[in-house]
Structures are given as C-alpha cells and as structure tokens.
Design a protein around this motif. Structure first.
Motif, PDB file in Angstrom:
ATOM      1  N   ASP A 166       0.828  -1.198   0.000  1.00 24.23           N
ATOM      2  CA  ASP A 166       0.000   0.000   0.000  1.00 24.23           C
ATOM      3  C   ASP A 166       0.868   1.256   0.000  1.00 24.23           C
ATOM      4  O   ASP A 166       0.494   2.273  -0.581  1.00 24.23           O
ATOM      5  CB  ASP A 166      -0.906   0.001   1.223  1.00 24.23           C
ATOM      6  N   LYS A 167       2.030   1.185   0.643  1.00 24.39           N
ATOM      7  CA  LYS A 167       2.934   2.340   0.680  1.00 24.39           C
ATOM      8  C   LYS A 167       3.381   2.697  -0.729  1.00 24.39           C
ATOM      9  O   LYS A 167       3.326   3.866  -1.145  1.00 24.39           O
ATOM     10  CB  LYS A 167       4.132   2.019   1.563  1.00 24.39           C
ATOM     11  N   LEU A 168       3.814   1.715  -1.476  1.00 26.46           N
ATOM     12  CA  LEU A 168       4.250   1.960  -2.849  1.00 26.46           C
ATOM     13  C   LEU A 168       3.084   2.465  -3.696  1.00 26.46           C
ATOM     14  O   LEU A 168       3.250   3.374  -4.514  1.00 26.46           O
ATOM     15  CB  LEU A 168       4.812   0.674  -3.453  1.00 26.46           C
ATOM     16  N   ASP A 187      -8.671   0.042 -12.691  1.00 29.73           N
ATOM     17  CA  ASP A 187      -9.058  -1.361 -12.545  1.00 29.73           C
ATOM     18  C   ASP A 187      -8.001  -2.191 -11.826  1.00 29.73           C
ATOM     19  O   ASP A 187      -8.282  -3.305 -11.385  1.00 29.73           O
ATOM     20  CB  ASP A 187      -9.338  -1.979 -13.923  1.00 29.73           C
ATOM     21  N   THR A 188      -6.780  -1.682 -11.708  1.00 29.23           N
ATOM     22  CA  THR A 188      -5.716  -2.424 -11.037  1.00 29.23           C
ATOM     23  C   THR A 188      -5.571  -2.031  -9.565  1.00 29.23           C
ATOM     24  O   THR A 188      -4.771  -2.628  -8.846  1.00 29.23           O
ATOM     25  CB  THR A 188      -4.362  -2.205 -11.736  1.00 29.23           C
ATOM     26  N   VAL A 189      -6.325  -1.038  -9.112  1.00 26.03           N
ATOM     27  CA  VAL A 189      -6.210  -0.550  -7.740  1.00 26.03           C
ATOM     28  C   VAL A 189      -7.132  -1.358  -6.830  1.00 26.03           C
ATOM     29  O   VAL A 189      -8.347  -1.376  -7.013  1.00 26.03           O
ATOM     30  CB  VAL A 189      -6.570   0.951  -7.656  1.00 26.03           C
ATOM     31  N   THR A 190      -6.550  -2.021  -5.846  1.00 17.43           N
ATOM     32  CA  THR A 190      -7.327  -2.870  -4.944  1.00 17.43           C
ATOM     33  C   THR A 190      -7.737  -2.135  -3.669  1.00 17.43           C
ATOM     34  O   THR A 190      -8.709  -2.518  -3.027  1.00 17.43           O
ATOM     35  CB  THR A 190      -6.529  -4.123  -4.564  1.00 17.43           C
ATOM     36  N   VAL A 194      -7.476   4.301  -1.949  1.00 21.29           N
ATOM     37  CA  VAL A 194      -6.784   4.854  -3.110  1.00 21.29           C
ATOM     38  C   VAL A 194      -7.773   5.085  -4.251  1.00 21.29           C
ATOM     39  O   VAL A 194      -7.702   6.085  -4.971  1.00 21.29           O
ATOM     40  CB  VAL A 194      -5.635   3.938  -3.568  1.00 21.29           C
ATOM     41  N   ARG A 195      -8.723   4.183  -4.400  1.00 25.35           N
ATOM     42  CA  ARG A 195      -9.760   4.367  -5.422  1.00 25.35           C
ATOM     43  C   ARG A 195     -10.583   5.622  -5.134  1.00 25.35           C
ATOM     44  O   ARG A 195     -10.943   6.371  -6.043  1.00 25.35           O
ATOM     45  CB  ARG A 195     -10.673   3.134  -5.480  1.00 25.35           C
ATOM     46  N   GLN A 196     -10.864   5.853  -3.852  1.00 23.89           N
ATOM     47  CA  GLN A 196     -11.603   7.066  -3.492  1.00 23.89           C
ATOM     48  C   GLN A 196     -10.770   8.306  -3.794  1.00 23.89           C
ATOM     49  O   GLN A 196     -11.290   9.307  -4.298  1.00 23.89           O
ATOM     50  CB  GLN A 196     -11.984   7.044  -2.013  1.00 23.89           C
ATOM     51  N   ALA A 197      -9.477   8.247  -3.476  1.00 25.22           N
ATOM     52  CA  ALA A 197      -8.596   9.378  -3.766  1.00 25.22           C
ATOM     53  C   ALA A 197      -8.552   9.658  -5.266  1.00 25.22           C
ATOM     54  O   ALA A 197      -8.553  10.820  -5.711  1.00 25.22           O
ATOM     55  CB  ALA A 197      -7.190   9.107  -3.231  1.00 25.22           C
TER      56      ALA A 197
END
Length: 303
Positions: A166-168, A187-190, A194-197
C-alpha cells in the motif's frame, strides 16, 4: 471508467481536496506511509481534527498543504502530523525544507502541546536531492518529541525501495497520476481508499475557479523548474567561456592544469552571481556551486 481524466494530486487545490476533507483516506495514507516502530499501537485509529498551516507566500519549492492532523492512535494516545508535499523541490536544499517544517511544528506545539504526545513532520518531495527517507528525532518542547520524515516520490519505483505494498501504491498515486504522469489504471487498484482518492481527482468534479487555481499552480511549478535549469545552464556556459579565456593565458605560465582550474573556478563564480541575483539563499548557492562563503560576499552584482 478505465482512464478517467484525472488531475494531478501535486497541487495545492487537489492535495487539500484529497487529504483535508476525507479523514478515512488520510488515515489510510498516513498508516501506509509513516514508519511506525510498533504499528499495532502507533497506527492511526481516528483523525480527530484538521487545520491549515501557512507557508511563506513566496516559498520555493511550492507547498501542497501544509495540512495539520490531530489523531488518536490504537493505544488511545493523541498525536499530530504536519503533512506537506513540496513541488519543484530540486530548487532548494533539504535544510531549507526542514527549517520551514520545524517552524510549523513549533506552532503546532504552541497550540496543542499539552494535548499531544508527539509531532510528526512528513515532507514529500516530487524530485529532489533529499535522502530517500530520513528520520531525525528532535524535541521542540520538554517531553514533546518531533520526528521529521523526508520521502522523495521519484524513488517510488517497484523493486527500488519497496516491495509491492500500500505504501508503494500511495507514492505511485502521488507521483504518476494526472498532469504529465502515466495515470494509474483504476481497474488495477485494490485499495478502496486509493480508489476514493482517484475519484477525487476527476476533473469534472472541480469548479471553474478550482480549475483556474489548479492551472496557476502547475504554471508556477513549471516556471520554478525552468528557472533553476536556466541558472545552471547560463552559469556553466558563461563561466566556461570566460574561464577558458583567462585559463588560456595562465596555461603558458603554470601549465594546462592551472588553466582548467581557473576556468572551473570562474564557472563557479558566474553561476553563484546569477543565483544570487535571482534571490537564492546563500546556503543553497554555497551547497550547489562549491564556492566559499567569503568569495560569495565579494561577487559583483549583475548589471
């Protein structure tokens, strides 16, 4: 929505939109980034309060934020984070950023000193000569420690400093999204945070005034980078030419090595003169050019 038109998070407008108004996103980000020694006790349980921190109006590099966060950790203690992302950071030294960040921490201590157990100053830079991650323990009030952290986003490459984490992902989000970045494939963000950001960077969600502020910030950042490049380029070209002329005469007397040395010294002086004329601090001039302090005071101003 595979490639929405994202704005860059590296502006004052977008950085605040993400981290000032969204406690869950900010807590997730800080828990991923901060190097807690004991995460089970020190990680952020809840963000309690957000407040703005001022920087000098003519500050270079440009600050995104700073944002102050008061939070409660997992063992119930209260602490503070001073969060800032510095753009065009290659135009100054680590000491300059550290001095500015420490002055903000002192103001936090003056307001919240009796309520918090520690203050963390987290300074992210877009591209700079900073050590990738450097933590210095300090004290600004009795029994109130200050930890200063510097992270350079240009080093956020898979396999370079971090294993995939998650840091990277957060550092790549800040480094690559929007503007001249490559844009993370949604689509690659789990991570839901981060998706909200990412969704908060959708250009359609910004008013005309916000987009104007966004564009002005990017223009300032580009101008700052161009100015720094110009100073070094002009100083090198003129210093080299004048130094070569002086060095050639000296070559007959003292040999080729002395002439080359004269040219190099003149190049240093010419670069220092131009940097001084552009208002760059004496400490940064000495650091970048290698000129001595007493020499800097004797340089004639540019006409």
């Amino acid at each position: 929505m595979k490639h929405t038109c994202f704005l860059s998070p590296r502006t004052g407008t977008t950085f605040r939109k993400i981290f000032f108004w969204n406690p869950e996103v900010t807590a997730c980000f800080l828990n991923a980034i901060l190097p807690f020694e004991n995460p089970q006790e020190e990680e952020i349980e809840e963000c309690l309060e957000f407040f703005s921190l001022a920087c000098p109006s003519a500050c270079i590099p440009l600050p995104c934020g700073p944002i102050g966060v008061i939070y409660r950790d997992r063992k119930g203690e209260t602490a503070a984070v001073d969060l800032c992302l510095w753009v065009a950071a290659g135009t100054c030294s680590r000491e300059t950023i550290a001095e500015t960040a420490r002055s903000r921490a002192v103001r936090i201590a003056g307001k919240y000193g009796t309520a918090v157990k520690k203050i963390i100053s987290l300074n992210l830079t877009d591209s700079s000569p900073l050590v990738f991650e450097e933590c210095n323990n300090d004290s600004i009030l009795p029994d109130l420690p200050l930890k200063m952290i510097f992270i350079d986003l240009s080093g956020a490459k898979s396999g370079t400093y971090f294993q995939p984490s998650d840091k990277l992902l957060w550092l790549r989000f800040l480094r690559d999204t929007g503007a001249d970045g490559t844009e993370i494939d949604v689509d690659t963000v789990t991570s839901p945070e981060v998706r909200q950001a990412l969704s908060l960077l959708d250009s359609s969600a910004y008013s005309s005034e916000e987009l104007r502020e966004y564009t002005l910030f990017l223009d300032k950042a580009r101008a700052a980078g161009t100015a720094a490049d110009s100073i070094f380029r002009n100083g090198f070209d003129q210093g080299y030419a004048k130094g070569f002329e002086e060095g050639f005469d000296k070559w007959y007397k003292d040999g080729v090595n002395s002439g080359i040395m004269a040219g190099s010294m003149q190049q240093q002086r010419e670069s220092a003169r131009r940097m001084k004329a552009d208002g760059i601090s004496s400490g940064d001039i000495i650091r970048w050019t290698g000129i001595r302090e007493y020499e800097l005071d004797t340089l004639e101003p540019i006409q």
